[in-house]
Write an enzyme that holds these catalytic residues in place. Structure first.
Site, PDB file in Angstrom:
ATOM      1  N   SER A   1      -9.960 -21.048  26.326  1.00  0.00           N
ATOM      2  CA  SER A   1     -10.455 -22.083  25.066  1.00  0.00           C
ATOM      3  C   SER A   1     -10.933 -22.729  25.053  1.00  0.00           C
ATOM      4  O   SER A   1     -10.523 -23.589  25.439  1.00  0.00           O
ATOM      5  CB  SER A   1      -8.980 -21.558  24.082  1.00  0.00           C
ATOM      6  OG  SER A   1     -10.064 -22.333  22.569  1.00  0.00           O
TER       7      SER A   1
ATOM      8  N   GLU B   1     -11.968 -28.451  23.041  1.00  0.00           N
ATOM      9  CA  GLU B   1     -10.243 -28.723  24.375  1.00  0.00           C
ATOM     10  C   GLU B   1     -10.499 -27.828  25.783  1.00  0.00           C
ATOM     11  O   GLU B   1      -9.319 -29.286  25.835  1.00  0.00           O
ATOM     12  CB  GLU B   1      -9.408 -27.067  23.302  1.00  0.00           C
ATOM     13  CG  GLU B   1      -8.604 -26.880  23.865  1.00  0.00           C
ATOM     14  CD  GLU B   1      -7.580 -25.804  23.054  1.00  0.00           C
ATOM     15  OE1 GLU B   1      -7.019 -24.610  24.396  1.00  0.00           O
ATOM     16  OE2 GLU B   1      -7.927 -25.364  21.742  1.00  0.00           O
TER      17      GLU B   1
ATOM     18  N   ARG C   1      -2.729 -30.481  20.939  1.00  0.00           N
ATOM     19  CA  ARG C   1      -3.257 -30.498  22.093  1.00  0.00           C
ATOM     20  C   ARG C   1      -3.496 -32.036  23.247  1.00  0.00           C
ATOM     21  O   ARG C   1      -4.238 -31.773  23.587  1.00  0.00           O
ATOM     22  CB  ARG C   1      -5.197 -29.867  22.398  1.00  0.00           C
ATOM     23  CG  ARG C   1      -5.097 -28.083  21.889  1.00  0.00           C
ATOM     24  CD  ARG C   1      -4.368 -27.591  22.784  1.00  0.00           C
ATOM     25  NE  ARG C   1      -4.659 -25.862  22.481  1.00  0.00           N
ATOM     26  CZ  ARG C   1      -3.850 -25.159  22.401  1.00  0.00           C
ATOM     27  NH1 ARG C   1      -1.878 -25.990  21.817  1.00  0.00           N
ATOM     28  NH2 ARG C   1      -3.254 -24.238  21.242  1.00  0.00           N
TER      29      ARG C   1
END
EC number: 1.3.1.98
Length: 288
Positions: free
Chosen positions: A210, A280, A160
């Site tokens: 998410s 995230e 990420r």
């Protein structure tokens, strides 16, 4: 080019939450972006770039300065096994173009709702695939208004992560190197992954995707489930009863509701299991 003043960002975020942008612009070309960056620099305005606002929470205080949404820069071109997509192109639409040209490699993204720019920025991934597997280069704009062509090594992909995050660069376009395959097989794989996504994720409600990164050795959703937090709700924001890794807007939630749920989930998981859940989702903007 459309430009709005004091525009509610809740109209554009997937959570349907978020305060106002002082100035919101929808550039349609690199020239437009450069003009806007020059204007912001001359007037000492901060610049914030939003993609499809799918993995994003904008705080209720909104965003000061200039905010750019690049969805009008959405051209996708294909030459042999190379696909080039502008930053505002939908990742889902990009997978469809690849499939139509019998190109394999980005089936994993068939259901990822973000833009290409956001996907590069976050090194988006799903079902064992990620952007770093298929992107070979990206064009970016630097804070001092220079266009750079960065190869994969310079993009420094990680979980990420991409170098554009710390360098405050704006992704303009990405180049994907794919492989030739069977159009039918590619479509079958995309359909399969979309069926899995629909079965497991709360796609029928507004969400920010998410919420938490995967902790090493664990799955965030399982930790949240095992902590008894599915269905936990503050205001209109609720830990999804379908997938504990998602927070959904069930009743006119505010961004503050979302952030309070996130804090409670983090504190509870830390207390019960000693695991720190890192977000995230990208959280930006001012508090009220």
């Amino acid at each position: 080019m459309d430009i709005f003043l004091d525009e509610p960002l809740s109209k554009y975020t997937n959570t349907k939450t978020g305060g106002k942008a002082d100035i919101l612009a929808f550039p349609e070309s690199v020239d437009h972006i450069q003009q806007l960056v020059q204007y912001a620099n001359e007037n000492q305005l901060s610049i914030t770039v939003i993609g499809n606002a799918s993995n994003l929470i904008v705080r209720d205080g909104g965003i000061r300065g200039l905010t750019l949404i690049l969805t009008k820069m959405n051209k996708i071109t294909v030459h042999e096994n190379v696909l080039i997509a502008q930053a505002g192109a939908s990742f889902i639409e990009t997978t469809k173009v690849a499939q139509a040209n019998s190109l394999s490699g980005i089936e994993f993204a068939a259901g990822i709702p973000g833009s290409i720019g956001g996907a590069v920025f976050m090194n988006a991934g799903a079902y064992g695939g990620s952007v770093q597997d298929v992107v070979v280069s990206a064009d970016v704009l630097t804070p001092d208004d220079q266009v750079l062509h960065l190869d994969k090594q310079e993009l420094d992909f990680g979980y990420r992560h991409c170098s554009v995050q710390e360098n405050n660069q704006i992704v303009l376009a990405a180049t994907f190197e794919l492989s030739h395959g069977s159009r039918d097989k590619i479509q079958k794989e995309m359909d399969h992954l979309n069926e899995l996504r629909a079965a497991k994720q709360p796609l029928d409600l507004p969400s920010c995707g998410s919420v938490f990164k995967r902790p090493e050795g664990y799955f965030a959703g399982k930790l949240i489930h095992d902590a008894g937090l599915q269905g936990f709700q503050i205001g209109g924001a609720q830990v999804s009863k379908k997938h504990a890794g998602f927070i959904v807007n069930v009743d006119k939630a505010t961004a503050t509701d979302y952030l309070n749920v996130i804090k409670h989930v983090q504190a509870t998981v830390k207390e019960k299991f000693g695991v720190n859940l890192e977000t995230e989702v990208r959280i930006i903007g001012d508090n009220e």
